[in-house]
Structures are given as structure tokens and as C-alpha cells.
Design a protein around this motif. Structure first.
Motif, PDB file in Angstrom:
ATOM      1  N   UNK A   1     -20.925  32.386-135.020  1.00  0.00           N
ATOM      2  CA  UNK A   1     -19.715  32.457-135.823  1.00  0.00           C
ATOM      3  C   UNK A   1     -19.486  31.152-136.572  1.00  0.00           C
ATOM      4  N   UNK A   2     -18.863  31.243-137.701  1.00  0.00           N
ATOM      5  CA  UNK A   2     -18.544  30.060-138.504  1.00  0.00           C
ATOM      6  C   UNK A   2     -17.162  29.540-138.131  1.00  0.00           C
ATOM      7  N   UNK A   3     -16.847  28.349-138.628  1.00  0.00           N
ATOM      8  CA  UNK A   3     -15.533  27.764-138.395  1.00  0.00           C
ATOM      9  C   UNK A   3     -14.437  28.690-138.934  1.00  0.00           C
ATOM     10  N   UNK A   4     -14.670  29.270-140.090  1.00  0.00           N
ATOM     11  CA  UNK A   4     -13.682  30.176-140.680  1.00  0.00           C
ATOM     12  C   UNK A   4     -13.454  31.390-139.781  1.00  0.00           C
ATOM     13  N   UNK A   5     -14.522  31.950-139.241  1.00  0.00           N
ATOM     14  CA  UNK A   5     -14.391  33.108-138.352  1.00  0.00           C
ATOM     15  C   UNK A   5     -13.681  32.717-137.058  1.00  0.00           C
ATOM     16  N   UNK A   6     -14.026  31.554-136.498  1.00  0.00           N
ATOM     17  CA  UNK A   6     -13.346  31.091-135.286  1.00  0.00           C
ATOM     18  C   UNK A   6     -11.859  30.889-135.556  1.00  0.00           C
ATOM     19  N   UNK A   7     -11.550  30.293-136.714  1.00  0.00           N
ATOM     20  CA  UNK A   7     -10.146  30.057-137.060  1.00  0.00           C
ATOM     21  C   UNK A   7      -9.390  31.375-137.186  1.00  0.00           C
ATOM     22  N   UNK A   8     -10.006  32.360-137.809  1.00  0.00           N
ATOM     23  CA  UNK A   8      -9.369  33.674-137.952  1.00  0.00           C
ATOM     24  C   UNK A   8      -9.117  34.293-136.574  1.00  0.00           C
ATOM     25  N   UNK A   9     -10.081  34.176-135.690  1.00  0.00           N
ATOM     26  CA  UNK A   9      -9.920  34.718-134.331  1.00  0.00           C
ATOM     27  C   UNK A   9      -8.866  33.927-133.548  1.00  0.00           C
ATOM     28  N   UNK A  10      -8.868  32.613-133.713  1.00  0.00           N
ATOM     29  CA  UNK A  10      -7.887  31.775-133.015  1.00  0.00           C
ATOM     30  C   UNK A  10      -6.469  32.127-133.462  1.00  0.00           C
ATOM     31  N   UNK A  11      -6.288  32.418-134.731  1.00  0.00           N
ATOM     32  CA  UNK A  11      -4.972  32.819-135.252  1.00  0.00           C
ATOM     33  C   UNK A  11      -4.478  34.089-134.572  1.00  0.00           C
ATOM     34  N   UNK A  12      -5.414  34.931-134.142  1.00  0.00           N
ATOM     35  CA  UNK A  12      -5.067  36.186-133.467  1.00  0.00           C
ATOM     36  C   UNK A  12      -4.820  35.984-131.969  1.00  0.00           C
ATOM     37  N   UNK A  13      -5.002  34.727-131.499  1.00  0.00           N
ATOM     38  CA  UNK A  13      -4.734  34.444-130.091  1.00  0.00           C
ATOM     39  C   UNK A  13      -5.969  34.264-129.225  1.00  0.00           C
ATOM     40  N   UNK A  14      -7.148  34.187-129.817  1.00  0.00           N
ATOM     41  CA  UNK A  14      -8.390  34.018-129.064  1.00  0.00           C
ATOM     42  C   UNK A  14      -8.550  32.549-128.668  1.00  0.00           C
ATOM     43  N   UNK A  15      -8.270  32.243-127.395  1.00  0.00           N
ATOM     44  CA  UNK A  15      -8.347  30.868-126.903  1.00  0.00           C
ATOM     45  C   UNK A  15      -9.771  30.318-126.925  1.00  0.00           C
ATOM     46  N   UNK A  16     -10.746  31.151-126.672  1.00  0.00           N
ATOM     47  CA  UNK A  16     -12.140  30.699-126.690  1.00  0.00           C
ATOM     48  C   UNK A  16     -12.549  30.270-128.108  1.00  0.00           C
ATOM     49  N   UNK A  17     -12.110  31.025-129.094  1.00  0.00           N
ATOM     50  CA  UNK A  17     -12.404  30.667-130.490  1.00  0.00           C
ATOM     51  C   UNK A  17     -11.741  29.339-130.833  1.00  0.00           C
ATOM     52  N   UNK A  18     -10.515  29.135-130.368  1.00  0.00           N
ATOM     53  CA  UNK A  18      -9.847  27.861-130.639  1.00  0.00           C
ATOM     54  C   UNK A  18     -10.590  26.708-129.973  1.00  0.00           C
ATOM     55  N   UNK A  19     -11.061  26.918-128.747  1.00  0.00           N
ATOM     56  CA  UNK A  19     -11.811  25.864-128.045  1.00  0.00           C
ATOM     57  C   UNK A  19     -13.069  25.493-128.829  1.00  0.00           C
TER      58      UNK A  19
END
Length: 171
Positions: free
Chosen positions: A1-19
Motif C-alpha cells: 500500500x502507498x502512503x495515500x492508501x494508508x492515509x485513506x484507511x487511517x481516516x476510516x479508523x484503521x489503526x494499523x494503517x496509521x501506525x
């Protein structure tokens, strides 16, 4: 996943993506914080506080593709507040040990950069030490692109005047 995809997932509440996001930019944030706060403990605290603030406000990130710009702005605001609170001066660039250009290679240039007004020095550090583009710097500092270009032009002019028209010329 890219930074943009992780950021999109983190915005939805995905703590692993934010990490993963936080881990991907931690070194860059540390270098910027260290340049402002002048010691390892303060820089580490700044990065930790920045990551905490970003975590609590990730849902406010409007455009996931600008996550790095957004979190860098949070860090710069924190560092500016800390520097004011502690009445510390900007760390001499001759001591800066990471980044695109090795300031120790030219002490005269390092001294000239250190002598710049903060609004100019900030842009020089972000561009030449951290490799941000003018557009990214404008977003980080929340300034119009034209203002960043003007300040960079003035900073480089001051550096040329201080150093003479010698070989050093990034413009």
C-alpha cells in the motif's frame, strides 16, 4: 500500500494503517524537529506529540495524498510553540547532520544560512535539507506558492550577497 492508501484507511479508523503512516515519516519528522529544537530528547518528544496529535485528528485530513504535508505542518507548529516557550534559538546549521546537503562541508554557507531571518531559513531548510518542493513547502507553511517563491528568491539573494557571487548558486 502507498502512503495515500494508508492515509485513506487511517481516516476510516484503521489503526494499523496509521501506525504504518507514522513509521514511514518518523525519520523525516525527527530530522526537522532536531533542526529546530537542538537536542535528541526534545526532537523525540516533538515527534511523539506530533504523531499523537495527528492520530487524534486524522479524520480531519481532507486529502490523503497530502498526509506528509499535513503532519509536517503539525510538527512545525509544535516546534515553533516549543521554541517560543523555551526561548531557544534555531540550531546552527553547521551542526545539522542529516539531509540533502552536508552543512559542515562549507562553514561559511552554514553561517550565512544561520544568519537568515526565520521565515527565509525555514524555507531553505525544508527545500535543501529535506527535499520538499516549493508547492509542498507552500502547503506545509500555509502560504501561497508565490510567497514561498519570493521568500526563497530573497533568501538566495541574501546568501549570495553574504557569500559573494562565487561558485555556490542553487537558483
Amino acid at each position: 500500500m502507498s502512503i495515500t492508501q494508508w492515509a485513506a484507511e487511517a481516516r476510516k479508523g484503521d489503526d494499523e494503517a496509521f501506525a504504518k503512516l507514522a513509521g514511514s515519516c518518523q525519520e523525516r519528522l525527527y530530522r526537522i524537529a532536531y533542526a529546530y529544537l537542538k537536542n535528541e530528547a526534545d526532537a523525540l518528544e516533538a515527534v511523539q506529540e506530533t504523531v499523537c496529535r495527528a492520530y487524534t485528528k486524522i479524520r480531519k485530513l481532507k486529502q490523503p495524498e497530502y498526509f506528509l504535508t499535513w503532519i509536517t505542518r503539525i510538527l512545525l507548529n509544535y516546534c515553533a510553540d516549543e521554541a517560543k516557550r523555551r526561548s531557544r534559538s534555531f540550531r546552527p546549521l553547521a551542526e545539522y547532520d542529516a539531509g540533502v546537503w552536508d552543512a559542515t562541508a562549507d562553514p561559511d554557507l552554514a553561517a550565512a544560512i544561520e544568519g537568515l531571518d526565520e521565515k527565509y531559513r525555514r524555507i531553505v531548510v525544508l527545500m535543501y535539507f529535506e527535499g520538499f518542493t516549493l508547492t509542498e513547502i507552500a502547503r506545509i507553511l500555509e502560504l501561497p506558492d508565490g510567497t514561498v517563491k519570493t521568500r526563497l528568491h530573497k533568501a538566495l539573494g541574501e546568501l549570495r550577497r553574504h557569500l559573494g557571487e562565487g561558485e555556490w548558486n542553487h537558483a
